[in-house]
Design a protein around this motif. Structure first.
Motif, mmCIF file in Angstrom:
data_model
loop_
_atom_site.group_PDB
_atom_site.id
_atom_site.type_symbol
_atom_site.label_atom_id
_atom_site.label_comp_id
_atom_site.label_asym_id
_atom_site.label_seq_id
_atom_site.Cartn_x
_atom_site.Cartn_y
_atom_site.Cartn_z
ATOM 1 N N MET A 1 0.665 -1.233 0.055
ATOM 2 C CA MET A 1 -0.037 0.052 0.061
ATOM 3 C C MET A 1 0.826 1.315 0.211
ATOM 4 O O MET A 1 1.887 1.395 0.657
ATOM 5 N N SER A 2 0.355 2.355 -0.561
ATOM 6 C CA SER A 2 1.264 3.500 -0.779
ATOM 7 C C SER A 2 1.167 4.153 0.672
ATOM 8 O O SER A 2 0.494 3.780 1.644
ATOM 9 N N LYS A 3 2.002 5.115 0.830
ATOM 10 C CA LYS A 3 2.043 5.990 2.189
ATOM 11 C C LYS A 3 0.828 6.451 2.529
ATOM 12 O O LYS A 3 0.018 6.648 1.814
ATOM 13 N N ILE A 4 0.545 6.694 3.819
ATOM 14 C CA ILE A 4 -0.893 6.928 4.440
ATOM 15 C C ILE A 4 -1.274 8.279 3.771
ATOM 16 O O ILE A 4 -0.506 9.425 4.058
ATOM 17 N N ASN A 5 -2.359 8.558 3.412
ATOM 18 C CA ASN A 5 -2.968 9.924 3.013
ATOM 19 C C ASN A 5 -3.002 10.509 4.233
ATOM 20 O O ASN A 5 -3.460 10.370 5.233
ATOM 21 N N MET A 124 -10.637 7.836 1.638
ATOM 22 C CA MET A 124 -11.609 6.848 1.953
ATOM 23 C C MET A 124 -11.440 5.476 1.397
ATOM 24 O O MET A 124 -11.462 4.316 2.091
ATOM 25 N N TRP A 125 -10.596 5.245 0.200
ATOM 26 C CA TRP A 125 -10.273 4.160 -0.318
ATOM 27 C C TRP A 125 -9.410 3.392 0.633
ATOM 28 O O TRP A 125 -9.401 2.431 0.948
ATOM 29 N N GLN A 126 -8.359 4.281 0.914
ATOM 30 C CA GLN A 126 -7.368 3.932 1.975
ATOM 31 C C GLN A 126 -7.713 3.545 3.239
ATOM 32 O O GLN A 126 -7.473 2.260 3.895
ATOM 33 N N ILE A 139 -8.458 -4.967 -2.739
ATOM 34 C CA ILE A 139 -9.600 -3.863 -2.960
ATOM 35 C C ILE A 139 -9.327 -3.044 -4.130
ATOM 36 O O ILE A 139 -8.268 -2.078 -4.104
ATOM 37 N N GLU A 140 -10.044 -2.958 -5.179
ATOM 38 C CA GLU A 140 -9.769 -2.094 -6.325
ATOM 39 C C GLU A 140 -10.838 -0.937 -6.140
ATOM 40 O O GLU A 140 -11.944 -0.841 -5.682
ATOM 41 N N ILE A 157 -14.082 -6.162 -4.986
ATOM 42 C CA ILE A 157 -13.246 -7.350 -4.888
ATOM 43 C C ILE A 157 -13.604 -8.224 -6.144
ATOM 44 O O ILE A 157 -14.603 -8.685 -5.952
ATOM 45 N N HIS A 158 -12.514 -8.677 -6.780
ATOM 46 C CA HIS A 158 -12.943 -9.663 -7.844
ATOM 47 C C HIS A 158 -14.133 -8.947 -8.843
ATOM 48 O O HIS A 158 -14.977 -9.794 -9.332
ATOM 49 N N ASN A 159 -13.900 -7.632 -9.152
ATOM 50 C CA ASN A 159 -15.109 -7.126 -10.011
ATOM 51 C C ASN A 159 -16.288 -6.944 -9.401
ATOM 52 O O ASN A 159 -17.322 -6.802 -10.233
#
Length: 277
Positions: A1-5, A124-126, A139-140, A157-159
């Motif tokens: 995961m990218s750095k925390i927002n 919110m996604w993160q 989670i996309e 998840i899985h479309n």
């Protein structure tokens, strides 16, 4: 995961828990609550707010839904199916609220620089990814064609979509709102909205393009994780996530001054609903 927002690393979160209380009040009040907290946070009278809310079975329509050619017949169908019907004051199209759907609102100040719209969505996604980090799933965030209220930050998840995110901006406050289908059948909820559009359009040409809903594109987290996930369990994940981010969490309710503002916003949204159709 990218750095925390950095929007998630507030020194303090004022926590408003309507995850059980909301079952006993008018769903329109939730939108008035968020507007009230936007005003308070934006003016610096309140720290950032996170509010959790759950409501009894209600279909929340967008402004475009209220313009459907046979909206009266669509509303009659929903009411016969056991749902209240309201129109919200933020963007998007029809969504379902019920006891198996957890809604979260992150209410943030813009008084120290504007918050780009995608940055709010990314936060919110993160947050959702962190809340569900113990589960071995990816989670996309992308539009799920065939879902109700589709958008570029549908969470899947899985479309299969389990959540949608929206934003509202008011008086230097930003409310980033998500609905999370925690349990129950995502496909059954989608089928209800599919039939609502069928009753409301009846093959009539419309200027606005409404979604062609495919129920199998939607699922609840319980279905996707193969676990009996509850609202209460997800709330624990939420609070633990905020604590792990180093934030203080202060349970709260409306102040006296906020209550007066709330009554004004609530009255306004009631009148808007009376004029919606």
């Amino acid at each position: 995961m990218s750095k925390i927002n950095t929007l998630l690393t507030q020194k303090e979160w004022r926590f408003i828990d309507h995850s059980s209380l909301g079952l006993h009040f008018d769903p329109l009040q939730s939108f008035a609550y968020d507007d009230t907290f936007c005003s308070a946070v934006g003016s610096g009278q309140s720290p950032a707010v996170i509010r959790a809310w759950v409501h009894r079975p209600t279909i929340v329509l967008g402004i475009q839904d209220a313009r459907l050619p046979y909206i009266d017949q669509g509303i009659s169908f929903l009411k016969q199916s056991g749902y209240e019907v309201i129109v919200r004051n933020s963007g998007g199209l029809a969504v379902v609220l019920d006891e198996g759907i957890l809604n979260l609102s992150l209410i943030l100040p813009e008084n120290q620089g504007s918050i780009e719209i995608n940055r709010g969505y990314e936060a919110m996604w993160q947050l959702t990814q962190l809340m569900l980090a113990q589960y071995p799933v990816h989670i996309e965030a992308k539009e799920i064609v065939g879902s109700y209220c589709p958008g570029s930050y549908d969470l899947s998840i899985h479309n299969q979509k389990f959540a949608g995110i929206s934003q509202r901006r008011l008086r230097n406050g930003v409310a980033v709102q998500i609905y999370l289908c925690v349990n129950g059948s995502g496909a059954n909820r989608a089928e209800l909205i599919r039939e609502f559009y069928e009753h409301s359009i009846k093959n009539e040409p419309t200027k606005f393009i409404y979604p062609a809903i495919i129920p199998s594109t939607m699922a609840s987290l319980s279905e996707l994780l193969n676990e009996d996930l509850t609202i209460e369990k997800l709330m624990v994940h939420l609070l633990n996530t905020l604590k792990n981010l180093g934030s203080a969490i202060t349970p709260s309710s409306l102040t006296h001054d906020e209550l007066q503002i709330f009554e004004q916003y609530y009255d306004r949204i009631i009148k808007r609903n009376e004029k919606a159709w």
